[in-house]
Design an enzyme around this catalytic site. Structure first.
Site, short mmCIF file in Angstrom:
data_model
loop_
_atom_site.label_atom_id
_atom_site.label_comp_id
_atom_site.label_asym_id
_atom_site.label_seq_id
_atom_site.Cartn_x
_atom_site.Cartn_y
_atom_site.Cartn_z
N LYS A 1 -14.51 3.58 -1.98
CA LYS A 1 -13.84 2.76 -0.95
C LYS A 1 -14.39 3.13 0.43
O LYS A 1 -14.61 4.32 0.73
CB LYS A 1 -12.34 2.99 -1.00
CG LYS A 1 -11.50 2.04 -0.14
CD LYS A 1 -10.00 2.31 -0.37
CE LYS A 1 -9.13 1.35 0.43
NZ LYS A 1 -7.69 1.63 0.23
N SER B 1 -4.84 -2.63 0.01
CA SER B 1 -6.04 -2.73 0.81
C SER B 1 -7.31 -2.50 -0.01
O SER B 1 -8.39 -2.91 0.41
CB SER B 1 -6.00 -1.73 1.96
OG SER B 1 -5.99 -0.43 1.46
N SER C 1 -1.94 0.60 -1.97
CA SER C 1 -3.31 0.09 -1.86
C SER C 1 -4.21 0.32 -3.06
O SER C 1 -5.29 -0.27 -3.12
CB SER C 1 -3.98 0.67 -0.61
OG SER C 1 -3.35 0.13 0.53
#
Lengths: 501, 499, 98
Positions: free
Chosen positions: B79, B154, B178
């Site tokens: 990420k 997210s 997330s």
């Protein structure tokens, strides 16, 4: 910039009561910074003792320096503070280019130490008990250099450069409670207080305590109120006071400045002011706009500090003597009069003399060298005595040479100059320069004989008992010996010889 | 079945038995990324050269007979809010466009030391603020199940990458859901470990008291293996747990739930949850009961305040964490017109560099912390955490794990929730409590909702430090479901048409 | 409960060093008002005797040794800087005028 008008000091004190508050920041001399393992060192190339944490890089996290915690607790204990059962770090949020994270990791409502007290003696001999509000840990900001303006100050600068080597250096902030009733001794009390803090942290070994290096920094809060008024006046905070002398002068100045304003019916603005040593005045600093809303909240990246009772007692046992007690002990030990001792303390030479005596010198000799010749030299070079390149050991060595008769006072002063110039140790300089007192009577007698033969009338006079006449002979002999003779010995020999010839 | 569909643990065995090399595997993976990413936008940066170099190194070491770790040679996506040396790390924001960190996040160091080639950095909502990746400054990622829908957020980039076979596994971060929410809506597995179990050093902070890094995978065993790689004490993170929480890989080998007490959280069922979601969720519970587990009902009344507390605490911490983005030391610098002071440069930079949601939360957070409002907002929110922890502690007296649907709905359409920030926040209703309390949570796929044929996730919660329990029950449930379906969840996914 | 006025938004944006346009101010004001209304429930939920939790997993006394660790090089430190000079980060003048 308009010049402030000042009320006469005595007048001001007749009309107003002074309240002062002192915030002292102590820079700890740990090996590493407060929240990261970067070296805590002065003078390296810019931005070379930095890491993602003290640079405030995304993703970085703080890691607490255990030694700094220990040192902070010791400072708290030395000030008779209570040590928090739970201390916590907090974020103080504001924006400034020297603040890498745009928040300072500090302490807010759970400081490591609080509610302490310290007795401070002012030059007049009076003792004040100063209440300590708290001592807490925080980190220093980076260093800003302003470029382009005329004086290197912020005003008028074109741009600024930032070096983060200093960012993250551990600081302990010591805050007093408001100090009442100092009256006209407020300035001296402020300076004496800071002097004592310096002494404490130096003796604890937690700070180099050099004000000229910024190891100890003082912000002085001053407010005044008409005599008899209950409500406290508006206070100003004066920063950039870099020496004990400046503290005294700044406090005095603020009293006079505020007194004048109040007497004119003008309100005091609550603000931060800067002290200017060259002008002997304070000036308005940055307006305090929103800087007051620091939005403190507990630092989520750090866990609380809960020092055990055992640890605290362990640290308490390592504390050195309190300054007041130490001073009394030393004064008794050295046999100095009150005046002599006070002079030593006020000149900030207590440690130097102590170290010199520990290195073997007689107390009075140590005092004489430090408060006499060395102070004179420092003054003439516009330096702080601490900046002179001579150690207490070297001073002790010089004193020993004089004591043993190897050097006269005059020669010793020459040796002293040599040490300060970096020529080496006293013994080395004596050898190099050939300064040793001629203790060989033979050489002396030869010189004496020569003068006496050349001045038979003087010889007669001495033989008749007019010993003053010996003076001229002594002088001539000393000249001939280029000062390396002991005057007293020469005199003895002159008289002895005159009666022999 | 191509190598791309295989699980990470299968690939690991194939690498050990030399059935395939890491270079071959990584190459195949990169080819698939090149094919799919232009459409799906799962990756912001693809590190072709680096990945192949790392793959080559592993193959060489393996050829020499070096002892390698279990997942060595299996490529992974990271990420983009985790710092990586030499690889752009943007946190999905313009303000960090092209920023190359000079240091690795601890979890990145770990995957590198385990020799897992890094395929690239995945998309996220800007600074991890969001539930759809629509707040990314680099465009949203798409859900491989339906390209008109978001993959959640997210961490939608990591989930969409793993769900579309652009990576066998990925690292994500979870502050309010997330990792878990994207897992639920993409039919993948996502775990948020106990707070402190995994180091946060190098994770670009959002809510420091809430964030955790965790695995994003296609199955429970993969998640366990990755969890074991990244977990552990880190001296750089003062909040990291000092003790090890045991082997998750071992826990994932569990094959029985007999006697396991599963607590259904009353406040997270029924109304407000899409019918199809509740249906699949109930069926999953029935499977577990049939296998010997016991269902109990628990109640956590303080959960009604969870979202409110979260949307005070997180923005408050974020407003402080994001203050460092000021043009001075890194990142974007915008010079306003005319002679500008550094304060003006800061303000102009942050205006241009931050998206609307980020600005909104910074302002909200600043408000929550400001003098006069602290007690009412931030201070009170922190007290709600105490209540939530107390409710959970009581619940865990009655049950070994707690359960709920991971999210109220299946994947939503792009643009569907953009008008109303509050609507977006409600996605996190089931996931937020775990972050507030610091306890671990796992989302695993339990089927497709009948209304829309989109994935549904079930969330399991365990007490702090009992992450292993999640893997134990997750492994069993996954097996039960795969037996029922005769295939794995992702095999239900429609074929991806990208041209 | 406090009203989220445009003035307040401007003040908060100032504290947070974010330039906001008038359109944004208006938008933020109304959006924030909605959020604040919902989060106001929090205050009602908690009584004074509840202790705040600032760390979800209780821990204390995590310290490190006072031993120097490798720093970044000056080059690494400045690698992301928009502007630098003589080894330092360069920024515009700090004050508007004197």
């Amino acid at each position: 910039m308009a010049k402030d008008q000042l009320m006469d000091y005595q007048e001001a004190l007749d009309a107003y009561e002074v309240v002062i508050g002192l915030e002292v920041h102590v820079e700890l001399n740990t090996n590493t910074k407060m929240f990261c393992g970067c070296a805590n060192v002065f003078g390296d190339e810019p931005n070379t003792n930095v890491c993602p944490n003290c640079l405030g890089f995304p993703g970085a996290m703080p890691a607490v320096n255990g030694k700094a915690i220990e040192n902070s607790i010791k400072i708290g204990l030395a000030l008779d503070c209570e040590i928090a059962a739970t201390g916590r770090f907090a974020r103080k949020n504001y924006f400034y280019p020297d603040l890498a994270k745009n928040f300072q990791t500090s302490q807010y409502d759970e400081p490591i130490a609080f509610e302490g007290t310290i007795d401070i003696e002012v030059p007049s001999g009076k003792v004040f008990t100063v209440a300590i509000e708290r001592a807490h840990m925080e980190e220093d900001a980076g260093k800003l250099t302003h470029v382009g303006g005329s004086t290197g100050r912020i005003q008028g600068a074109e741009f600024s450069l930032v070096d983060f080597n200093r960012a993250g250096v551990p600081l302990v902030e010591i805050v007093t409670k408001p100090i009442y009733g100092a009256g006209d001794e407020a300035p001296e009390l402020a300076a004496a207080y800071v002097r004592s803090i310096r002494e404490i942290v130096k003796n604890l070994g937690v700070s180099d305590a050099r004000m000229e290096r910024g190891n100890v920094r003082c912000d002085a809060n001053v407010s005044i109120r008409p005599k008899g008024q209950e409500k406290l006046g508006t206070r100003t905070e004066t920063k950039n006071v870099n020496s004990l002398r400046s503290i005294e002068r700044a406090v005095k100045y603020e009293i006079q400045r505020q007194a004048h304003l109040l007497s004119q019916g003008t309100a005091i603005i609550q603000e931060t002011r800067h002290w200017h040593e060259d002008r002997g005045a304070t000036s308005s600093g940055r307006p305090k706009s929103d800087a007051d809303d620091y939005r403190y909240f507990p630092e989520p990246d750090l866990v609380p500090i809960q020092p055990s009772k055992e640890w605290i007692e362990q640290l308490r046992a390592t504390l050195p003597e309190k300054p007041a007690i130490r001073r009394k002990r030393l004064q008794d030990l050295w046999g100095f009069s009150d005046l002599e001792f006070r002079d030593v303390v006020n000149s900030d030479l207590l440690d130097e003399i102590d170290d010199t005596v520990k290195a073997g010198a007689k107390p009075q000799a140590a005092r004489k060298w430090w408060t006499g010749e060395l102070a004179r030299i420092a003054n003439s070079e516009d330096k702080d005595i601490a900046e002179l390149s001579i150690t207490p050991l070297q001073v002790a060595q010089i004193a020993a040479l004089v004591e043993s008769g190897k050097l006269t006072d005059r020669l010793a002063r020459e040796v002293l100059t040599g040490v300060l110039a970096g020529e080496g140790n006293p013994e080395e300089i004596v050898a190099k320069r050939g300064l040793e007192v001629v203790s060989d009577d033979g050489a002396l007698l030869a010189a004496i004989d020569k003068v006496l033969y050349e001045q038979p009338d003087v010889l007669e006079k001495i033989r008749e008992g007019k010993l003053q006449a010996a003076g001229a002979v002594i002088g001539a002999v000393m000249k001939a010996m280029a000062g390396s003779a002991d005057a007293a010995r020469v005199r003895e020999l002159v008289i002895q010889r005159a009666n022999e010839l | 079945m191509s190598v791309l569909n295989k699980s990470a643990h299968e690939l690991a065995s194939m690498l050990v038995s030399k059935e395939i090399s890491s270079v071959e595997l990584t190459k195949a993976q990169l080819e698939n990324i090149d094919r799919l990413n232009p459409k799906l936008n799962s990756y912001l940066t693809v590190t072709h050269e680096l990945a192949l170099t790392q793959a080559r190194q592993v193959d060489e070491l393996r050829a020499k007979g070096e002892k390698l770790s279990a997942l060595a040679g299996v490529p992974i996506a990271v990420k983009d809010n985790l710092t990586t040396i030499g690889i752009a790390t943007t946190a999905g924001s313009k303000i960090l466009k092209g920023w190359i960190p000079p240091y690795n996040a601890t979890v990145v160091e770990k995957i590198l030391s385990h020799r897992m080639p890094i395929l690239g950095k995945t998309n996220l909502d800007e600074f991890a603020m969001g539930s759809s990746t629509e707040n990314s400054a680099y465009g949203p990622s798409l859900n491989p199940w339906d390209l008109a829908r978001t993959p959640g957020g997210s961490g939608g980039g990591s989930s969409s990458a793993v769900a579309s076979m652009q990576a066998p596994l990925a690292l994500g971060s979870d502050t309010g859901g997330s990792i878990r929410f994207p897992a639920a809506v993409t039919g993948t597995v996502g775990v948020k470990p106990t707070y402190g179990a995994v180091s946060r050093y190098g994770l670009i902070a959002l809510g420091s008291s809430l964030d955790q890094v965790g695995p994003v995978t296609r199955n429970v065993l993969d998640a366990a293996m990755l969890h074991d790689v990244i977990a552990g004490h880190d001296q750089m993170d003062a909040t990291s747990l000092s003790e090890s929480l045991g082997s998750m890989t071992e826990a994932a080998k569990n094959d029985s739930v007999k006697g396991l007490k599963i607590g259904i959280i009353k406040e997270l069922t029924g109304e407000g949850f899409q019918a199809g979601v509740s249906e699949r969720f109930q069926e999953a519970l029935e499977l577990l009961v049939a296998a010997g587990a016991e269902i109990v009902e628990v109640s956590c009344p303080s959960f009604q305040y969870a979202i409110a507390a979260y949307y005070l605490i997180q923005p408050a911490e974020a407003s402080s964490n994001l203050a460092r983005f000021d043009s001075v030391r890194f990142g974007l610098r915008v010079m306003p017109e005319g002679a500008a002071t550094v304060e003006k440069v800061m303000a102009a930079t942050r205006e241009a560099g931050f998206g609307a949601e980020v600005k909104r939360r910074i302002i909200l957070g600043t408000y929550a912390l400001s003098s006069g409002y602290y007690d009412a907002y931030y201070g009170s929110a922190q007290k709600v955490r105490t209540l939530i922890q107390a409710d959970l502690a009581k619940a865990f007296e009655k049950a070994d794990v707690l359960v709920s649907p991971t999210a109220p709905t299946t994947a939503f359409l792009l643009g569907e929730k953009q008008e109303d920030p509050l609507a977006m926040y409600l996605n996190d209703i089931a996931t937020i409590p775990a972050n507030l309390a610091g306890i671990p949570g796992m989302s695993l796929p339990v089927g497709l909702a009948s209304e829309d044929n989109l994935p549904v996730g079930a969330q399991f919660l365990a007490p702090a430090r009992q992450d292993a329990r999640l893997y134990k029950v997750g492994a069993v449930l996954e097996k039960l479901l795969e037996n029922k379906w005769s295939k794995s969840m992702l095999e239900f996914a429609p074929e991806l048409k990208v041209n | 409960m406090s009203e989220i006025t445009p003035e307040l938004v401007r003040h908060l944006a100032g504290l947070a060093r974010i330039e906001v346009s008038e359109a944004e101010v208006a938008q933020f004001a109304s959006q924030l008002a909605l959020i604040v209304e919902s989060v106001a429930t929090v205050k009602a939920a908690v009584s004074d005797d509840i202790v705040a939790t600032s760390h979800p997993i209780p821990m204390a006394n995590v310290f490190r040794e006072d031993v120097v660790r490798p720093s970044l090089t000056q080059e690494q430190a400045l690698s992301g800087a928009a502007d630098s000079e003589s080894g330092r980060f360069k920024v515009s003048a700090i004050l508007d005028e004197d």
